[in-house]
Design a protein around this motif. Structure first.
Motif, PDB file in Angstrom:
ATOM      1  N   GLY A  59      -3.023  24.770  68.373  1.00 19.66           N
ATOM      2  CA  GLY A  59      -4.433  24.522  68.128  1.00 19.66           C
ATOM      3  C   GLY A  59      -5.003  25.455  67.078  1.00 19.66           C
ATOM      4  N   ARG A  60      -4.595  26.721  67.112  1.00 23.20           N
ATOM      5  CA  ARG A  60      -5.044  27.696  66.110  1.00 23.20           C
ATOM      6  C   ARG A  60      -4.575  27.276  64.721  1.00 23.20           C
ATOM      7  NH1 ARG A  60      -3.419  31.338  63.016  1.00 23.20           N
ATOM      8  NH2 ARG A  60      -1.263  31.315  63.710  1.00 23.20           N
ATOM      9  N   ILE A  61      -3.332  26.829  64.626  1.00 22.75           N
ATOM     10  CA  ILE A  61      -2.789  26.383  63.339  1.00 22.75           C
ATOM     11  C   ILE A  61      -3.546  25.144  62.860  1.00 22.75           C
ATOM     12  CG2 ILE A  61      -0.750  25.381  62.218  1.00 22.75           C
ATOM     13  CD1 ILE A  61       0.908  27.269  64.106  1.00 22.75           C
ATOM     14  N   TRP A  62      -3.816  24.199  63.749  1.00 22.91           N
ATOM     15  CA  TRP A  62      -4.596  23.009  63.372  1.00 22.91           C
ATOM     16  C   TRP A  62      -5.930  23.434  62.764  1.00 22.91           C
ATOM     17  CZ3 TRP A  62      -3.905  17.592  63.862  1.00 22.91           C
ATOM     18  CH2 TRP A  62      -5.033  16.850  63.503  1.00 22.91           C
ATOM     19  N   ARG A  63      -6.652  24.316  63.473  1.00 21.96           N
ATOM     20  CA  ARG A  63      -7.969  24.738  62.994  1.00 21.96           C
ATOM     21  C   ARG A  63      -7.871  25.467  61.656  1.00 21.96           C
ATOM     22  NH1 ARG A  63      -8.027  25.558  68.398  1.00 21.96           N
ATOM     23  NH2 ARG A  63      -7.697  27.818  68.229  1.00 21.96           N
ATOM     24  N   GLU A  64      -6.825  26.262  61.485  1.00 23.85           N
ATOM     25  CA  GLU A  64      -6.594  26.971  60.221  1.00 23.85           C
ATOM     26  C   GLU A  64      -6.371  25.983  59.071  1.00 23.85           C
ATOM     27  OE1 GLU A  64      -2.527  28.908  58.671  1.00 23.85           O
ATOM     28  OE2 GLU A  64      -3.404  29.974  60.383  1.00 23.85           O
ATOM     29  N   MET A  65      -5.654  24.918  59.335  1.00 21.79           N
ATOM     30  CA  MET A  65      -5.283  23.967  58.293  1.00 21.79           C
ATOM     31  C   MET A  65      -6.286  22.830  58.113  1.00 21.79           C
ATOM     32  SD  MET A  65      -1.198  23.742  59.128  1.00 21.79           S
ATOM     33  CE  MET A  65      -0.690  22.934  57.608  1.00 21.79           C
ATOM     34  N   ALA A  66      -6.981  22.443  59.193  1.00 25.27           N
ATOM     35  CA  ALA A  66      -7.796  21.228  59.142  1.00 25.27           C
ATOM     36  C   ALA A  66      -9.216  21.394  59.672  1.00 25.27           C
ATOM     37  CB  ALA A  66      -7.089  20.109  59.910  1.00 25.27           C
ATOM     38  N   GLY A  67      -9.545  22.546  60.196  1.00 24.82           N
ATOM     39  CA  GLY A  67     -10.884  22.729  60.741  1.00 24.82           C
ATOM     40  C   GLY A  67     -11.007  22.189  62.153  1.00 24.82           C
ATOM     41  N   THR A  68     -12.248  21.930  62.546  1.00 24.24           N
ATOM     42  CA  THR A  68     -12.505  21.528  63.935  1.00 24.24           C
ATOM     43  C   THR A  68     -13.019  20.101  64.071  1.00 24.24           C
ATOM     44  OG1 THR A  68     -14.707  22.513  63.833  1.00 24.24           O
ATOM     45  CG2 THR A  68     -12.937  23.893  64.722  1.00 24.24           C
ATOM     46  N   ASP A  69     -12.935  19.324  63.013  1.00 23.32           N
ATOM     47  CA  ASP A  69     -13.254  17.902  63.111  1.00 23.32           C
ATOM     48  C   ASP A  69     -11.969  17.175  63.489  1.00 23.32           C
ATOM     49  OD1 ASP A  69     -15.911  18.231  62.370  1.00 23.32           O
ATOM     50  OD2 ASP A  69     -15.440  18.042  60.236  1.00 23.32           O
ATOM     51  N   TYR A  70     -11.877  16.788  64.751  1.00 23.33           N
ATOM     52  CA  TYR A  70     -10.640  16.188  65.240  1.00 23.33           C
ATOM     53  C   TYR A  70     -10.703  14.667  65.180  1.00 23.33           C
ATOM     54  CZ  TYR A  70      -9.876  20.874  67.018  1.00 23.33           C
ATOM     55  OH  TYR A  70      -9.719  22.224  67.112  1.00 23.33           O
ATOM     56  N   PRO A  71      -9.616  14.028  64.749  1.00 19.86           N
ATOM     57  CA  PRO A  71      -9.548  12.565  64.750  1.00 19.86           C
ATOM     58  C   PRO A  71      -9.155  12.047  66.131  1.00 19.86           C
ATOM     59  CG  PRO A  71      -7.510  13.472  63.905  1.00 19.86           C
ATOM     60  CD  PRO A  71      -8.419  14.647  64.163  1.00 19.86           C
ATOM     61  N   ALA A  72      -9.130  10.737  66.279  1.00 17.04           N
ATOM     62  CA  ALA A  72      -8.528  10.140  67.470  1.00 17.04           C
ATOM     63  C   ALA A  72      -7.050  10.529  67.452  1.00 17.04           C
ATOM     64  CB  ALA A  72      -8.686   8.622  67.431  1.00 17.04           C
TER      65      ALA A  72
END
Length: 133
Positions: A92-105
């Motif tokens: 989750g930390r890596i996701w936020r680092e790479m893509a921010g906090t706007d999550y898709p389906a």
């Protein structure tokens, strides 16, 4: 409708598939494993493989003129769901680092194996890119 094949030079050359297809303003991002630019799966566990996989997805998306916030659907295929869950905070930390906090389906799917034996994860996605089409 015309479509454009997206195969970034930074990724391993595809054989029998495209890294992505831009059709109108929709980008269909082909399944990405943790292949480096030489076509080898990165060493390490699920965290390292997630980072490489997701980087490959985002590289293809950027080549099509998109950015992480354009992702509308992500499917993650996993050979070991429990290992992914155990490392969920770091992933989750890596996701936020790479893509921010706007999550898709999103969906996570447990599978018995992937194309490369050493692959632990594969990510497939769809994005809608503004200004395309």
């Amino acid at each position: 409708m015309n479509h454009k094949v997206i195969n970034p030079a930074a990724l391993a050359k595809p054989s029998g598939f495209a890294h992505g297809i831009l059709a109108g303003n929709t980008v269909y991002l082909g399944g990405q494993t943790a292949m480096d630019s030489n076509g080898k799966i990165v060493p390490g566990g699920i965290v390292e493989q997630f980072r490489q996989c997701f980087s490959n997805v985002l590289t293809t998306l950027a080549e099509a003129g998109g950015m992480p916030s354009d992702l509308v659907n992500v499917t993650i295929y996993l050979t070991d769901v429990e290992d992914y869950q155990k490392n969920g905070r770091e992933i989750g930390r890596i996701w936020r680092e790479m893509a921010g906090t706007d999550y898709p389906a999103m969906a996570g799917v447990g599978v018995t194996r992937l194309w490369q034996d050493e692959a632990l994860i594969e990510i497939q996605a769809i994005a809608v890119v503004s200004g395309q089409g």
